[in-house]
Write a protein that holds these residues in place. Structure first.
Motif, PDB file in Angstrom:
ATOM      1  N   UNK A  89       0.820  -1.207   0.000  1.00 49.94           N
ATOM      2  CA  UNK A  89       0.000   0.000   0.000  1.00 49.94           C
ATOM      3  C   UNK A  89       0.853   1.255   0.000  1.00 49.94           C
ATOM      4  N   UNK A  90       2.159   1.122  -0.266  1.00 49.40           N
ATOM      5  CA  UNK A  90       3.071   2.264  -0.195  1.00 49.40           C
ATOM      6  C   UNK A  90       3.259   2.992  -1.515  1.00 49.40           C
ATOM      7  N   UNK A  91       2.832   2.411  -2.616  1.00 49.04           N
ATOM      8  CA  UNK A  91       3.037   3.058  -3.913  1.00 49.04           C
ATOM      9  C   UNK A  91       2.033   4.190  -4.100  1.00 49.04           C
ATOM     10  N   UNK A  92       2.422   5.147  -4.954  1.00 45.32           N
ATOM     11  CA  UNK A  92       1.565   6.308  -5.211  1.00 45.32           C
ATOM     12  C   UNK A  92       1.189   6.415  -6.691  1.00 45.32           C
ATOM     13  N   UNK A  93       1.442   5.354  -7.424  1.00 41.35           N
ATOM     14  CA  UNK A  93       1.149   5.316  -8.851  1.00 41.35           C
ATOM     15  C   UNK A  93       2.000   4.241  -9.480  1.00 41.35           C
ATOM     16  N   UNK A  94       2.010   4.214 -10.792  1.00 43.48           N
ATOM     17  CA  UNK A  94       2.821   3.232 -11.501  1.00 43.48           C
ATOM     18  C   UNK A  94       3.221   3.810 -12.846  1.00 43.48           C
ATOM     19  N   UNK A  95       4.220   3.199 -13.445  1.00 48.73           N
ATOM     20  CA  UNK A  95       4.735   3.620 -14.739  1.00 48.73           C
ATOM     21  C   UNK A  95       4.679   2.419 -15.666  1.00 48.73           C
ATOM     22  N   UNK A  96       4.281   2.641 -16.895  1.00 43.36           N
ATOM     23  CA  UNK A  96       4.253   1.582 -17.894  1.00 43.36           C
ATOM     24  C   UNK A  96       5.081   2.013 -19.081  1.00 43.36           C
TER      25      UNK A  96
END
Length: 172
Positions: A89-96
């Protein structure tokens, strides 16, 4: 309204970055990303999941997003929900990127490096792209790295070390 603004920003950034980086628009033939399951089958969104989800947009909002961008938004949403359900639950988004995805965390800068061999045989590395969670400026970090400085309070991670094949991740 905030949600739609966020979606539009993601769409614009994805399109602009694809053009800036000279890559095909994500989702075209050159980059073969596969959506898990049938197009209408989406994972259950946990009640405590804090991010907007592309497939929950109204039909009118979906029609405003190019199909390839929408498909990549869905892939990212699927991956982030899978992370969330696994307890991260620590991520604030993602990159693809092409064939890879990675979650974005505060205080972490993901760096794409160029390597050049000098005439004396030593290898010189320069940062040519930096992806952050948005709390810090990637261009500033890139300039610092290329000037031999390590930014305070930022963990520098080589993209090669963390890239996850999104199709493999979603199929597990």
């Amino acid at each position: 309204m905030k949600y739609l603004q966020g979606v539009l920003i993601v769409c614009m950034v994805t399109a602009v970055l694809a053009v800036m980086w000279g890559c095909a628009t994500l989702g075209q033939d050159e980059i073969e990303l596969r959506m898990e399951g049938e197009p209408g089958e989406y994972p259950e969104v946990p009640d405590d999941y804090p991010f907007p989800v592309a497939w929950l947009l109204s039909e009118e909002e979906k029609l405003q997003i190019p199909k390839s961008i929408f498909e990549n938004m869905v892939l990212l949403d699927r991956a982030q929900i899978k992370l969330w359900k696994s307890g991260d639950h620590n991520f604030v988004g993602a990159y693809l990127g092409p064939r890879i995805f990675f979650p974005k965390y505060p205080g972490v800068a993901y760096v794409y490096w160029n390597e050049h061999e000098k005439p004396d045989g030593t290898i010189y590395r320069s940062a040519h792209r930096v992806v952050t969670s948005g709390e810090t400026d990637g261009n500033t970090i890139m300039n610092q790295l290329n000037n031999g400085e390590i930014p305070d309070g930022i963990k520098i991670v080589d993209v090669k070390d963390v890239g996850i094949d999104i199709n493999e991740f979603l199929s597990k």
